[in-house]
Design a protein around this motif. Structure first.
Motif, PDB file in Angstrom:
ATOM      1  N   LEU A 151       0.828  -1.208   0.000  1.00  0.00           N
ATOM      2  CA  LEU A 151       0.000   0.000   0.000  1.00  0.00           C
ATOM      3  C   LEU A 151       0.861   1.255   0.000  1.00  0.00           C
ATOM      4  CD1 LEU A 151      -2.770  -1.029   2.575  1.00  0.00           C
ATOM      5  CD2 LEU A 151      -2.975  -0.917   0.096  1.00  0.00           C
ATOM      6  N   ALA A 152       1.931   1.244   0.786  1.00  0.00           N
ATOM      7  CA  ALA A 152       2.822   2.402   0.823  1.00  0.00           C
ATOM      8  C   ALA A 152       3.493   2.612  -0.532  1.00  0.00           C
ATOM      9  CB  ALA A 152       3.866   2.227   1.923  1.00  0.00           C
ATOM     10  N   GLY A 153       3.895   1.511  -1.177  1.00  0.00           N
ATOM     11  CA  GLY A 153       4.543   1.627  -2.481  1.00  0.00           C
ATOM     12  C   GLY A 153       3.627   2.182  -3.550  1.00  0.00           C
ATOM     13  N   ARG A 154       2.318   1.960  -3.402  1.00  0.00           N
ATOM     14  CA  ARG A 154       1.355   2.490  -4.360  1.00  0.00           C
ATOM     15  C   ARG A 154       0.948   3.932  -4.049  1.00  0.00           C
ATOM     16  NH1 ARG A 154      -1.039  -1.689  -7.337  1.00  0.00           N
ATOM     17  NH2 ARG A 154      -0.424  -3.765  -6.600  1.00  0.00           N
ATOM     18  N   GLY A 155       1.458   4.491  -2.956  1.00  0.00           N
ATOM     19  CA  GLY A 155       1.091   5.849  -2.576  1.00  0.00           C
ATOM     20  C   GLY A 155      -0.262   5.957  -1.920  1.00  0.00           C
ATOM     21  N   TYR A 156      -0.761   4.846  -1.381  1.00  0.00           N
ATOM     22  CA  TYR A 156      -2.083   4.837  -0.763  1.00  0.00           C
ATOM     23  C   TYR A 156      -2.038   5.191   0.726  1.00  0.00           C
ATOM     24  CZ  TYR A 156      -3.980   2.524  -4.916  1.00  0.00           C
ATOM     25  OH  TYR A 156      -4.382   2.223  -6.189  1.00  0.00           O
ATOM     26  N   ILE A 157      -0.847   5.397   1.269  1.00  0.00           N
ATOM     27  CA  ILE A 157      -0.717   5.729   2.689  1.00  0.00           C
ATOM     28  C   ILE A 157      -0.017   7.072   2.808  1.00  0.00           C
ATOM     29  CG2 ILE A 157       0.331   5.053   4.891  1.00  0.00           C
ATOM     30  CD1 ILE A 157       0.112   2.165   4.051  1.00  0.00           C
ATOM     31  N   ARG A 158      -0.570   7.933   3.646  1.00  0.00           N
ATOM     32  CA  ARG A 158       0.060   9.218   3.898  1.00  0.00           C
ATOM     33  C   ARG A 158       0.093   9.466   5.404  1.00  0.00           C
ATOM     34  NH1 ARG A 158      -4.739  13.366   1.915  1.00  0.00           N
ATOM     35  NH2 ARG A 158      -6.177  12.970   3.653  1.00  0.00           N
ATOM     36  N   ARG A 159       1.052  10.246   5.823  1.00  0.00           N
ATOM     37  CA  ARG A 159       1.236  10.555   7.239  1.00  0.00           C
ATOM     38  C   ARG A 159       0.825  11.999   7.491  1.00  0.00           C
ATOM     39  NH1 ARG A 159       5.360   8.258  10.908  1.00  0.00           N
ATOM     40  NH2 ARG A 159       5.406   9.498  12.811  1.00  0.00           N
ATOM     41  N   THR A 160      -0.040  12.203   8.473  1.00  0.00           N
ATOM     42  CA  THR A 160      -0.426  13.539   8.901  1.00  0.00           C
ATOM     43  C   THR A 160       0.130  13.776  10.303  1.00  0.00           C
ATOM     44  OG1 THR A 160      -2.515  12.826   9.910  1.00  0.00           O
ATOM     45  CG2 THR A 160      -2.551  13.305   7.551  1.00  0.00           C
ATOM     46  N   ARG A 161      -0.234  14.893  10.884  1.00  0.00           N
ATOM     47  CA  ARG A 161       0.247  15.183  12.244  1.00  0.00           C
ATOM     48  C   ARG A 161      -0.311  14.203  13.266  1.00  0.00           C
ATOM     49  NH1 ARG A 161      -0.556  21.106  14.317  1.00  0.00           N
ATOM     50  NH2 ARG A 161       0.238  20.018  16.144  1.00  0.00           N
ATOM     51  N   GLU A 162      -1.541  13.739  13.022  1.00  0.00           N
ATOM     52  CA  GLU A 162      -2.229  12.968  14.044  1.00  0.00           C
ATOM     53  C   GLU A 162      -2.201  11.464  13.819  1.00  0.00           C
ATOM     54  OE1 GLU A 162      -6.150  14.567  14.074  1.00  0.00           O
ATOM     55  OE2 GLU A 162      -5.611  16.289  15.319  1.00  0.00           O
ATOM     56  N   ARG A 163      -2.085  11.007  12.542  1.00  0.00           N
ATOM     57  CA  ARG A 163      -2.222   9.579  12.295  1.00  0.00           C
ATOM     58  C   ARG A 163      -1.713   9.226  10.903  1.00  0.00           C
ATOM     59  NH1 ARG A 163      -8.833   9.742  11.712  1.00  0.00           N
ATOM     60  NH2 ARG A 163      -8.862  11.401  10.187  1.00  0.00           N
ATOM     61  N   MET A 164      -1.616   7.932  10.669  1.00  0.00           N
ATOM     62  CA  MET A 164      -1.306   7.391   9.359  1.00  0.00           C
ATOM     63  C   MET A 164      -2.633   7.053   8.683  1.00  0.00           C
ATOM     64  SD  MET A 164       1.635   6.724   7.785  1.00  0.00           S
ATOM     65  CE  MET A 164       2.861   6.119   8.953  1.00  0.00           C
ATOM     66  N   GLU A 165      -2.851   7.563   7.463  1.00  0.00           N
ATOM     67  CA  GLU A 165      -4.156   7.455   6.821  1.00  0.00           C
ATOM     68  C   GLU A 165      -4.079   6.697   5.508  1.00  0.00           C
ATOM     69  OE1 GLU A 165      -5.469  11.466   6.321  1.00  0.00           O
ATOM     70  OE2 GLU A 165      -6.299  11.593   8.352  1.00  0.00           O
ATOM     71  N   LEU A 166      -5.217   6.111   5.114  1.00  0.00           N
ATOM     72  CA  LEU A 166      -5.381   5.487   3.811  1.00  0.00           C
ATOM     73  C   LEU A 166      -6.028   6.515   2.890  1.00  0.00           C
ATOM     74  CD1 LEU A 166      -5.023   2.646   2.477  1.00  0.00           C
ATOM     75  CD2 LEU A 166      -7.429   2.243   2.998  1.00  0.00           C
ATOM     76  N   THR A 167      -5.449   6.747   1.720  1.00  0.00           N
ATOM     77  CA  THR A 167      -5.928   7.811   0.836  1.00  0.00           C
ATOM     78  C   THR A 167      -7.042   7.355  -0.094  1.00  0.00           C
ATOM     79  OG1 THR A 167      -4.212   7.291  -0.797  1.00  0.00           O
ATOM     80  CG2 THR A 167      -3.685   8.953   0.872  1.00  0.00           C
ATOM     81  N   VAL A 168      -7.336   6.049  -0.151  1.00  0.00           N
ATOM     82  CA  VAL A 168      -8.430   5.528  -0.959  1.00  0.00           C
ATOM     83  C   VAL A 168      -9.353   4.729  -0.049  1.00  0.00           C
ATOM     84  CG1 VAL A 168      -7.052   5.457  -3.068  1.00  0.00           C
ATOM     85  CG2 VAL A 168      -7.115   3.451  -1.582  1.00  0.00           C
ATOM     86  N   ASP A 169     -10.518   4.322  -0.593  1.00  0.00           N
ATOM     87  CA  ASP A 169     -11.406   3.516   0.233  1.00  0.00           C
ATOM     88  C   ASP A 169     -10.808   2.116   0.416  1.00  0.00           C
ATOM     89  OD1 ASP A 169     -13.025   1.463  -1.738  1.00  0.00           O
ATOM     90  OD2 ASP A 169     -12.390   3.312  -2.750  1.00  0.00           O
ATOM     91  N   PRO A 170     -11.134   1.437   1.526  1.00  0.00           N
ATOM     92  CA  PRO A 170     -10.518   0.131   1.803  1.00  0.00           C
ATOM     93  C   PRO A 170     -10.750  -0.895   0.702  1.00  0.00           C
ATOM     94  CG  PRO A 170     -11.568   0.986   3.780  1.00  0.00           C
ATOM     95  CD  PRO A 170     -11.952   1.904   2.666  1.00  0.00           C
ATOM     96  N   GLY A 171     -11.940  -0.872   0.078  1.00  0.00           N
ATOM     97  CA  GLY A 171     -12.209  -1.840  -0.973  1.00  0.00           C
ATOM     98  C   GLY A 171     -11.234  -1.727  -2.132  1.00  0.00           C
ATOM     99  N   THR A 172     -10.948  -0.489  -2.546  1.00  0.00           N
ATOM    100  CA  THR A 172      -9.985  -0.281  -3.632  1.00  0.00           C
ATOM    101  C   THR A 172      -8.595  -0.743  -3.226  1.00  0.00           C
ATOM    102  OG1 THR A 172     -11.245   1.605  -4.454  1.00  0.00           O
ATOM    103  CG2 THR A 172      -8.943   1.465  -5.121  1.00  0.00           C
ATOM    104  N   ALA A 173      -8.192  -0.394  -2.008  1.00  0.00           N
ATOM    105  CA  ALA A 173      -6.856  -0.776  -1.541  1.00  0.00           C
ATOM    106  C   ALA A 173      -6.709  -2.292  -1.471  1.00  0.00           C
ATOM    107  CB  ALA A 173      -6.591  -0.153  -0.179  1.00  0.00           C
TER     108      ALA A 173
END
Length: 851
Positions: A151-173
């Motif tokens: 998921l990280a390699g596809r760019g689907y994970i991003r880091r914010t100040r508060e948490r690590m987030e998924l940038t797409v819906d779980p079904g797509t990921a």
């Protein structure tokens, strides 16, 4: 240490007995890491250790993989690891058996998986990211790592100040995650790959079918290694490839030729195609409950056969559609209906109605509501037309297909009840209220023969829809009016919902007794049929609301077990909503705020929409308790903008959280009216929870109201004692509440009671000193930091400057002096000066506050 409890117990046992441990688990379960952690613990305890890691793959101390095992020094403890079911090298098996105790490792639960990933990345995870990781890995650590990396390699994970987030819906990921199957199968294990690919393509293959195709020894070896897991479904042993990410990779790697071979082999061995479809309606109807239907065939294989004009009978299609719905494969369930129609599959009217019902249920869960409504209406028309045809035929022969549609037959009644239930659920969901559903239920009574037991089921359905809209007092009355026993599946569902009603009405003891009875039935039945979403939801609410967080900790096994039950599906947004509510009771406002915000983000995208008002109310309450009035008011505005925002099973709790937020933002009149409204409706449990911020603020009118409520349960009764002690200004009773609240894990209440005890006790007295000591404890002081502004809310004539207000808000959020200075671009000394002036004005101080 990934499994701290397991490691601690193993270390303690080895220290006492001087006997080692053999850790075994399926590939990726972390046996090697667990062995290393146990060895480290033993060394720390001064015990000599010899470690034989991956014992089934290579012999320690021998490059050739042969020879006798090396000697274990006297007094040393042997710690070894191996794959589950794999044989140990000759000579080593006897040594290991003599020196160790076998410790099998299970897969991690969802919570443990989240904790491990969060500790590695150093930041909390969003609920949607946890859902994607868990769905692919199912608690297997190697799969967890592979999924995260993909998921990280596809760019689907991003880091914010508060948490690590998924940038797409779980079904797509989930659909796009790919891993190398050799990570589990091995590079040179072609036979393993063939058998696992068959099981991955035929997702509902039975143990005899797979052994018939690939041999008993090979399949048993895969089961021993944990790559295939068994489950009992409708009396048939089914196999599943684990972890799911491995099954997905095997399916993706299978070409069309391999897929066709597997599907044809499974069709032939399952008996689905044998002579099916040759006869018309009578043969299809007579096949009910026999042969292929009992085996619950794989939906995708049946769909493939239908699309290629392979002979498949109506019962097999119906069984496959039900299997697709149970497995949450909603697209396949809908496609089975459409493909069967295009293929001209011969079906009786009752079978047509049932297939339309299942397909409509799948579309409803895909949020294709207009199409679902059309299918439900068509199913009802088809069923009624079939019943009129049966009445006209009147042969009286039970083997006649027309007799299956007779209004008095069991099949007709069953399908009718399911259609009525589905139509009422859809109407309720679409209109956010029971007004459209209840007339449908009333009309269905006219379709039943007089005196038929199904009338009681319709009455039970009325109870359900009253509960769905939060009208728990009316629902309880309707439940008490039921005068006949219910079918088992309805009794299970209804009693869990009734437990929620009792919780809202303030009858925690009765609700818990009801749930305990359900749990005993589950154990006696020998399977997990009672572990439904409704049961787990009721268990969480009843135990948390009635007995506190410590008691809820004793029920965690029920929730952990549900992670491994495919029939139980708890939405990830609801999990975060539960986290937020638990954190609020614990007084951990930063965690509550983050969890509620996470739940809002998740439910807005992935649903369920009818719980959105609830998480908005929790976010508003967390912000209000933290002193962030503007943010709380904004969340309340968003919540009230939703149509019928309190018409849901959690409607009373939504109103309670709204009242609590109003207390905190200073609108005490509106808050008091909200609490009174809940009490007048008989929702005493919700009313006492709505009054909690008022109790924390020592509002005397709220204290008097709480004392008049009729409630049962440790926590409600303790709240009443807090109200009485506050009115009596008794420091002794307040300190007693503080101790009990701390035992229950309710640090917010403990902080409020201790703070009030210190305020009413004489300075220098024993009670005043004890209150100071309690407030200085880590748990209570950290909880009190977030609620500090509530004690100041009762002080009249206090005016803070704009800068002092900003600093007070940040103190309420738990920030240290240095963090406040960085946030406001001030020096630390300036912040300390402002804090001294705030404490002077309000008379407040934060014992043990970190600077």
């Amino acid at each position: 240490m990934l499994r701290s409890d397991t490691v601690a117990r193993a270390v303690a046992l080895s220290v006492d007995t001087r006997r080692g441990v053999l850790i075994v688990g399926p590939p990726g379960a972390g046996a090697s890491q667990c062995a290393a952690d146990i060895a480290a613990g033993l060394r720390a305890a001064g015990v000599a250790v010899v470690v034989w890691d991956d014992l089934d793959r290579a012999v320690p101390g021998s490059a050739s993989g042969g020879g006798a095992p090396p000697a274990v020094p006297d007094g040393a403890v042997l710690v070894a690891s191996a794959r589950l079911g794999a044989p140990l090298p000759p000579g080593y098996d006897d040594e290991v058996a003599a020196r160790t105790t076998r410790l099998p490792l299970r897969n991690l639960t969802r919570g443990e998986s989240e904790e491990i990933v969060s500790s590695v990345v150093g930041i909390p995870l969003s609920a949607r990211l946890v859902e994607a990781l868990w769905t692919c890995s199912y608690g297997n650590m190697a799969a967890l790592r592979a999924t995260f990396d993909d998921l990280a390699g596809r760019g689907y994970i991003r880091r914010t100040r508060e948490r690590m987030e998924l940038t797409v819906d779980p079904g797509t990921a989930i659909a796009e995650v790919t891993v190398d199957p050799r990570l589990w199968v091995g590079a040179d294990s072609a036979a393993f790959s063939e058998a696992l690919t068959t099981a991955a393509l035929a997702r509902r293959i039975s143990l005899p079918e797979l052994t018939d195709l690939h041999g008993d020894d090979l399949v048993c070896d895969l089961i021993a290694r944990g790559l295939l897991t068994e489950r009992l479904e409708d009396g048939v042993e089914m196999l599943t490839v684990q972890p799911p990410v491995l099954a997905a990779a095997l399916r993706a790697g299978a070409d069309h030729r391999r897929r066709r071979e597997v599907y044809e082999a499974v069709l032939d061995r399952a008996g689905i195609a044998a002579g099916a479809g040759a006869g018309a309606g009578a043969e299809a109807g007579a096949a009910a409950g026999a042969g292929a239907a009992a085996a619950r065939p794989d939906p995708r294989i049946v769909l493939w056969a239908l699309g290629r004009a392979r002979p498949v009978d109506a019962e097999a299609v119906l069984a496959a559609a039900h299997a697709a719905l149970d497995a949450h494969d909603y697209r396949t369930g809908g496609s089975l209906h459409d493909t069967a129609q295009r293929a001209g599959l011969a079906m009786t009217p009752i079978q047509q109605a049932e297939l339309g019902l299942v397909a409509g249920s799948c579309l409803r869960l895909l949020e294709r509501l207009p199409e679902a409504a059309i299918l439900f209406d068509q199913a009802m028309v088809t069923l009624q037309r079939g019943s009129r045809g049966a009445a006209a035929a009147g042969s009286g022969d039970p083997a006649d297909p027309a007799a299956l549609s007779d209004p008095a037959s069991g099949e007709f009644i069953r399908v009718l009840m399911e259609i009525v239930t589905a139509r009422a659920d859809l109407a309720h969901y679409r209109d956010r209220g029971p007004d459209a559903a209840l007339p449908m239920i009333a009309d269905a009574h006219r379709l039943l023969p007089p005196g038929h037991p199904a009338h009681t089921v319709l009455d039970a359905l009325t109870v359900v829809h009253l509960s769905y809209s939060g009208q728990y007092r009316e629902a309880a009355r309707a439940y008490d009016a039921l005068d006949a026993p219910l079918p088992v599946e309805w009794e299970r569902r209804l009693e869990a919902i009734h437990a929620l009603a009792l919780d809202a009405l303030g009858q925690s003891d009765a609700a818990l007794s009801l749930l305990r009875r359900l749990a005993r039935r589950a154990r006696s039945m020998g399977h997990v049929a009672w572990a439904s979403e409704e049961y787990l939801s009721a268990l969480l609410c009843v135990v948390l609301h009635g007995y506190g967080i410590t008691a809820l900790g004793g029920e965690l096994s029920s929730f952990s077990a549900a992670d491994h039950v495919e029939s139980v599906r708890i939405d990830h947004g609801l999990r975060r909503a539960a986290d937020a509510e638990i954190a609020l009771f614990a007084g951990d406002l930063p965690s509550a705020t983050i969890a509620a915000a996470d739940a809002i983000d998740t439910i807005e995208v992935d649903g369920p929409e009818d719980f959105l008002p609830r998480v908005l109310s929790l976010h508003a309450l967390a912000l209000a308790l933290s002193g962030q009035a503007a943010g709380a008011k904004e969340q309340l505005r968003r919540m009230r903008a939703l149509p019928n925002h309190t018409n849901s099973p959690v409607g009373p709790e939504t109103r309670a959280a709204e009242a609590g937020a109003l207390f905190c933002v200073g609108d005490r009149d509106a808050a008091g009216q909200a609490v009174w409204a809940l009490a007048e409706e008989g929702l005493h449990g919700a009313a006492i929870r709505a009054s909690m911020p008022g109790l924390f603020m020592a509002d005397r009118e709220t204290c008097r109201l709480v004392g008049e409520l009729e409630v049962a349960g440790d926590l409600p009764e303790m709240l009443q004692e807090l109200a009485a002690a506050t009115l009596a200004e008794s420091p002794r009773r307040l300190l007693d509440v503080t101790r009990r609240a701390r035992e229950f894990g309710l640090m917010a209440m403990a902080a409020a009671a201790a703070d009030r005890a210190r305020a009413v006790a004489s300075p220098g007295s024993q009670h005043h000193t004890l209150a100071e000591r309690l407030l200085a404890t880590t748990e209570i002081s950290s909880a009190r930091a977030g609620f500090a502004h509530l004690s100041g809310a009762a002080t009249s004539g206090v005016k803070l400057t704009r800068r002092e207000s900003e600093i007070a808000d940040l103190v309420g959020q738990g920030l240290t002096n240095a963090e406040i200075a960085a946030e406001l671009h001030l020096s630390k000394r300036t912040v300390e000066g402002h804090l001294n002036r705030i404490y002077t004005k309000t008379g407040a101080r934060l014992a043990g506050r970190a600077t």
